[in-house]
Write an enzyme that holds these catalytic residues in place. Structure first.
Site, PDB file in Angstrom:
ATOM      1  NE  ARG A 170       3.740  53.658  46.977  1.00 46.70           N
ATOM      2  CZ  ARG A 170       3.992  52.744  46.112  1.00 46.70           C
ATOM      3  NH1 ARG A 170       3.011  51.999  45.615  1.00 46.70           N
ATOM      4  NH2 ARG A 170       5.692  52.091  46.978  1.00 46.70           N
TER       5      ARG A 170
ATOM      6  CB  SER B 254       8.784  55.309  50.534  1.00 44.15           C
ATOM      7  OG  SER B 254       9.242  54.861  49.707  1.00 44.15           O
TER       8      SER B 254
ATOM      9  CD  GLU C 255       4.521  55.906  49.750  1.00 41.85           C
ATOM     10  OE1 GLU C 255       5.120  56.238  48.720  1.00 41.85           O
ATOM     11  OE2 GLU C 255       4.797  55.539  50.826  1.00 41.85           O
TER      12      GLU C 255
HETATM   13  P1  FAD Z   1      -1.962  55.215  59.462  1.00 42.28           P
HETATM   14  O1  FAD Z   1      -0.014  55.740  59.006  1.00 42.28           O
HETATM   15  O2  FAD Z   1      -2.509  54.825  60.480  1.00 42.28           O
HETATM   16  O3  FAD Z   1      -2.379  56.140  58.580  1.00 42.28           O
HETATM   17  C1  FAD Z   1      -2.189  56.315  57.040  1.00 42.28           C
HETATM   18  C2  FAD Z   1      -3.227  57.670  56.687  1.00 42.28           C
HETATM   19  O4  FAD Z   1      -5.017  56.802  56.251  1.00 42.28           O
HETATM   20  C3  FAD Z   1      -3.915  58.488  57.757  1.00 42.28           C
HETATM   21  O5  FAD Z   1      -4.281  59.803  56.479  1.00 42.28           O
HETATM   22  C4  FAD Z   1      -4.938  57.835  58.289  1.00 42.28           C
HETATM   23  O6  FAD Z   1      -6.121  59.298  58.899  1.00 42.28           O
HETATM   24  C5  FAD Z   1      -5.395  57.330  57.521  1.00 42.28           C
HETATM   25  N1  FAD Z   1      -6.281  56.271  57.827  1.00 42.28           N
HETATM   26  C6  FAD Z   1      -6.335  55.083  58.722  1.00 42.28           C
HETATM   27  N2  FAD Z   1      -6.798  54.369  59.057  1.00 42.28           N
HETATM   28  C7  FAD Z   1      -7.975  54.734  58.162  1.00 42.28           C
HETATM   29  C8  FAD Z   1      -9.051  54.133  57.745  1.00 42.28           C
HETATM   30  N3  FAD Z   1      -9.885  53.151  59.036  1.00 42.28           N
HETATM   31  N4  FAD Z   1     -10.194  54.855  57.568  1.00 42.28           N
HETATM   32  C9  FAD Z   1      -9.846  56.106  57.489  1.00 42.28           C
HETATM   33  N5  FAD Z   1      -8.482  56.560  57.180  1.00 42.28           N
HETATM   34  C10 FAD Z   1      -7.422  55.754  57.631  1.00 42.28           C
HETATM   35  N6  FAD Z   1       3.016  51.929  51.348  1.00 42.28           N
HETATM   36  C11 FAD Z   1       2.885  50.895  49.943  1.00 42.28           C
HETATM   37  O7  FAD Z   1       2.792  51.828  49.426  1.00 42.28           O
HETATM   38  N7  FAD Z   1       3.863  49.921  50.091  1.00 42.28           N
HETATM   39  C12 FAD Z   1       5.770  49.904  50.581  1.00 42.28           C
HETATM   40  O8  FAD Z   1       6.102  48.451  50.688  1.00 42.28           O
HETATM   41  C13 FAD Z   1       5.774  50.319  52.149  1.00 42.28           C
HETATM   42  N8  FAD Z   1       6.535  49.652  52.931  1.00 42.28           N
HETATM   43  C14 FAD Z   1       6.626  50.552  54.261  1.00 42.28           C
HETATM   44  C15 FAD Z   1       7.812  50.063  54.973  1.00 42.28           C
HETATM   45  C16 FAD Z   1       8.276  50.657  56.200  1.00 42.28           C
HETATM   46  C17 FAD Z   1       9.388  49.600  57.005  1.00 42.28           C
HETATM   47  C18 FAD Z   1       6.857  51.466  56.260  1.00 42.28           C
HETATM   48  C19 FAD Z   1       6.868  51.982  57.858  1.00 42.28           C
HETATM   49  C20 FAD Z   1       5.505  51.932  55.996  1.00 42.28           C
HETATM   50  C21 FAD Z   1       5.892  51.465  54.474  1.00 42.28           C
HETATM   51  N9  FAD Z   1       4.676  52.155  53.454  1.00 42.28           N
HETATM   52  C22 FAD Z   1       4.302  51.651  52.624  1.00 42.28           C
HETATM   53  C23 FAD Z   1       3.991  52.810  53.821  1.00 42.28           C
HETATM   54  C24 FAD Z   1       2.691  52.765  55.034  1.00 42.28           C
HETATM   55  O9  FAD Z   1       2.654  51.097  55.841  1.00 42.28           O
HETATM   56  C25 FAD Z   1       1.143  52.149  53.970  1.00 42.28           C
HETATM   57  O10 FAD Z   1       1.068  53.844  53.339  1.00 42.28           O
HETATM   58  C26 FAD Z   1       0.467  51.433  55.739  1.00 42.28           C
HETATM   59  O11 FAD Z   1      -1.064  51.337  54.673  1.00 42.28           O
HETATM   60  C27 FAD Z   1      -0.403  52.575  56.266  1.00 42.28           C
HETATM   61  O12 FAD Z   1      -1.103  51.622  57.267  1.00 42.28           O
HETATM   62  P2  FAD Z   1      -1.568  52.293  58.769  1.00 42.28           P
HETATM   63  O13 FAD Z   1      -2.293  51.278  59.370  1.00 42.28           O
HETATM   64  O14 FAD Z   1       0.002  51.953  59.352  1.00 42.28           O
HETATM   65  O15 FAD Z   1      -1.689  53.935  58.412  1.00 42.28           O
HETATM   66  P1  NAP Z   2      13.890  49.141  44.339  1.00 41.23           P
HETATM   67  O1  NAP Z   2      13.434  46.961  43.640  1.00 41.23           O
HETATM   68  O2  NAP Z   2      15.367  49.478  44.758  1.00 41.23           O
HETATM   69  O3  NAP Z   2      13.270  49.917  43.264  1.00 41.23           O
HETATM   70  C1  NAP Z   2      13.481  50.981  43.079  1.00 41.23           C
HETATM   71  C2  NAP Z   2      12.187  52.212  42.382  1.00 41.23           C
HETATM   72  O4  NAP Z   2      12.279  52.248  41.086  1.00 41.23           O
HETATM   73  C3  NAP Z   2      11.090  51.376  43.382  1.00 41.23           C
HETATM   74  O5  NAP Z   2      10.570  52.606  43.893  1.00 41.23           O
HETATM   75  C4  NAP Z   2      10.053  51.130  41.567  1.00 41.23           C
HETATM   76  O6  NAP Z   2       8.871  52.404  41.402  1.00 41.23           O
HETATM   77  C5  NAP Z   2      11.046  51.317  40.861  1.00 41.23           C
HETATM   78  N1  NAP Z   2      11.030  49.942  40.060  1.00 41.23           N
HETATM   79  C6  NAP Z   2      11.858  48.607  40.581  1.00 41.23           C
HETATM   80  N2  NAP Z   2      11.827  47.263  39.269  1.00 41.23           N
HETATM   81  C7  NAP Z   2      10.810  47.991  38.398  1.00 41.23           C
HETATM   82  C8  NAP Z   2      10.132  47.544  37.833  1.00 41.23           C
HETATM   83  N3  NAP Z   2      10.645  46.601  36.981  1.00 41.23           N
HETATM   84  N4  NAP Z   2       8.736  48.014  36.938  1.00 41.23           N
HETATM   85  C9  NAP Z   2       8.281  49.235  36.943  1.00 41.23           C
HETATM   86  N5  NAP Z   2       9.145  49.773  38.676  1.00 41.23           N
HETATM   87  C10 NAP Z   2       9.923  49.171  39.164  1.00 41.23           C
HETATM   88  O7  NAP Z   2      13.059  49.404  44.955  1.00 41.23           O
HETATM   89  P2  NAP Z   2      12.889  48.555  46.773  1.00 41.23           P
HETATM   90  O8  NAP Z   2      13.389  50.833  47.583  1.00 41.23           O
HETATM   91  O9  NAP Z   2      13.720  48.252  46.863  1.00 41.23           O
HETATM   92  O10 NAP Z   2      11.197  49.015  46.916  1.00 41.23           O
HETATM   93  C11 NAP Z   2      11.291  47.682  46.389  1.00 41.23           C
HETATM   94  C12 NAP Z   2       9.631  47.742  46.706  1.00 41.23           C
HETATM   95  O11 NAP Z   2       9.047  48.266  47.853  1.00 41.23           O
HETATM   96  C13 NAP Z   2       8.824  48.886  46.165  1.00 41.23           C
HETATM   97  O12 NAP Z   2       7.099  48.673  45.236  1.00 41.23           O
HETATM   98  C14 NAP Z   2       8.303  50.470  46.353  1.00 41.23           C
HETATM   99  O13 NAP Z   2       7.733  50.994  45.888  1.00 41.23           O
HETATM  100  C15 NAP Z   2       8.370  48.712  47.822  1.00 41.23           C
HETATM  101  N6  NAP Z   2       8.296  49.998  49.029  1.00 41.23           N
HETATM  102  C16 NAP Z   2       7.177  51.120  49.586  1.00 41.23           C
HETATM  103  C17 NAP Z   2       7.708  52.159  50.837  1.00 41.23           C
HETATM  104  C18 NAP Z   2       6.141  52.544  50.932  1.00 41.23           C
HETATM  105  O14 NAP Z   2       6.669  53.347  51.899  1.00 41.23           O
HETATM  106  N7  NAP Z   2       6.080  52.903  50.206  1.00 41.23           N
HETATM  107  C19 NAP Z   2       8.748  51.429  51.559  1.00 41.23           C
HETATM  108  C20 NAP Z   2       9.229  50.328  50.955  1.00 41.23           C
HETATM  109  C21 NAP Z   2      10.273  49.595  49.453  1.00 41.23           C
HETATM  110  P3  NAP Z   2       7.708  51.429  43.126  1.00 41.23           P
HETATM  111  O15 NAP Z   2       7.936  52.148  43.874  1.00 41.23           O
HETATM  112  O16 NAP Z   2       6.537  51.774  42.361  1.00 41.23           O
HETATM  113  O17 NAP Z   2       7.104  49.621  42.606  1.00 41.23           O
END
Ligand code: FAD
Ligand code: NAP
Length: 336
Positions: free
Chosen positions: A163, A236, A332
């Protein structure tokens, strides 16, 4: 046209997935790199907005907001085993992943249904189900805010980590991303299905394809995560803390069920959702904010919450987790 049209006093409620109310004094939509460069020459310090799925706005008004809407998906190189695809920063990430799977290009299928834009994907190095975008990211094309110059930064120079990337650390605020180039595999593909939910969904499928993984991930996420168009959230809210093995072992003495995943020989990753859930927060509600009942890492806006209401709850949760386990949660979500 190289000069973007500026929109005045724009309500941003629908521009972020948290759905908190805020007004942009100027919203500057940029559909080309030339428009982006021109906009930055006038307002180099503007906030940059993509899909708004990783932002919490805590002010009632913001000055200048650039909305990146640069489109385009183009194959720029091809070998017998791989393609390189350049994607405009304003493309929707999930649409791009869907395009890859339709063309049988592998590598990003585990990242299906992540909201937001392609331009934001390298910023926090989006990841899910054991894959991060860094495994396919070849280069990132950026515009320097201060000088208006264009640069190409190789993926290996982006310091991608869990991240995180150089765009969140040493180069934070220096560049705006205009496009990203990904290397994707042609068949035969290697598929990643180690995560329990994906494994479970694919049980009985002998040789899962990238399309199988894609459909499994879409189904799991649709079931497990709140749809931001129904209930405001930014996925998250906190990162999974990475702690030393000693810290983890100390916590284990009081909480023997605390799970962890290995990071390296000195560190482990503890699921933040477990810490929050076991501190009693899952399903919590107060006024218009709360913690999702199926996923304790997701804070929700039940309707009408302000960004500060969400931030207050986030701080209460982080303090309670720190007191209980001696582990500090890091946000995050980007707080504006
Ligand atoms: P924004 O929210 O618009 O911006 C995020 C940041 O990036 C801000 O600081 C903004 O200024 C900057 N930014 C945006 N675009 C640019 C650009 N072109 N150049 C420079 N800076 C920029 N994230 C994960 O990693 N894994 C997941 O599984 C995941 N699941 C999600 C599920 C849900 C339901 C939601 C709501 C979010 C989830 N996210 C997840 C978080 C999010 O979707 C990601 O971080 C995504 O990449 C954000 O993209 P955005 O375009 O919406 O960015
Ligand atoms: P999950 O599968 O219930 O697992 C819970 C946590 O344990 C996750 O955060 C994941 O870490 C870790 N994990 C599970 N299995 C693993 C493995 N085999 N090896 C290493 N780490 C493991 O998680 P969930 O909430 O349903 O989400 C599923 C995936 O989607 C995850 O990768 C999560 O990061 C991603 N997600 C991200 C966001 C976001 O906004 N960032 C939102 C929703 C889902 P990691 O998070 O490091 O993978």
């Amino acid at each position: 046209m190289n000069t973007p049209t500026i929109e005045k006093h724009v309500d941003l409620t629908a521009f972020t997935t948290f759905g908190v109310r805020a007004v942009a004094n100027s919203l500057i939509p940029c559909t080309t790199i030339e428009q982006l460069t021109s906009a930055l020459s006038n307002v180099p310090d503007a906030k940059v907005l993509g899909g708004g799925s990783n932002i919490l706005i805590t002010h009632s008004s913001l000055d200048d907001v650039i909305h990146v809407r640069i489109k385009g998906i183009e194959v720029v190189a091809e070998t017998t085993t791989h393609v390189h695809v350049r994607v405009g920063a304003g493309e929707a990430w999930h649409d791009f992943v869907t395009w890859c799977v339709k063309h049988d290009y592998g590598g990003l299928e585990n990242l299906a249904l992540i909201p937001g834009t392609v331009g934001a994907a390298p910023i926090q190095n989006i990841g899910a189900y054991g894959v991060e975008q860094q495994s396919c990211c070849v280069e990132v094309c950026v515009v320097d805010r201060e000088h208006g110059t264009r640069h190409t930064i190789a993926g290996r120079e982006c310091e991608f980590a869990y991240r995180s990337s150089v765009f969140k650390t040493s180069l934070a605020g220096k560049y705006v991303i205009a496009s990203v180039t990904y290397q994707l595999s042609k068949p035969p593909h290697t598929v990643h299905h180690a995560y329990k939910d994906v494994q479970h969904a694919l049980a009985g499928t002998e040789h899962p394809t990238i399309a199988d993984v894609y459909h499994a991930v879409v189904a799991i996420r649709t079931h497990k995560l709140p749809d931001p168009s129904v209930v405001g959230n930014a996925g998250s809210f906190f990162k999974n803390p990475v702690v030393t093995i000693e810290t983890y072992q100390r916590a284990l003495e009081s909480y023997p069920a605390m799970p962890c995943y290995p990071v390296d020989h000195l560190h482990v990753k503890v699921p933040a959702a477990w810490l929050i859930d076991n501190a009693g927060w899952k399903g919590y509600r107060k006024g218009a904010v709360g913690v999702h009942e199926r996923q304790a890492l997701v804070l929700i806006n039940l309707g009408g919450a302000g960004g500060n209401d969400v931030l207050l709850l986030a701080n209460q949760i982080a303090d309670s987790v720190s007191e209980k386990y001696g582990i500090r949660l890091e946000m995050e979500v980007n707080v504006w």
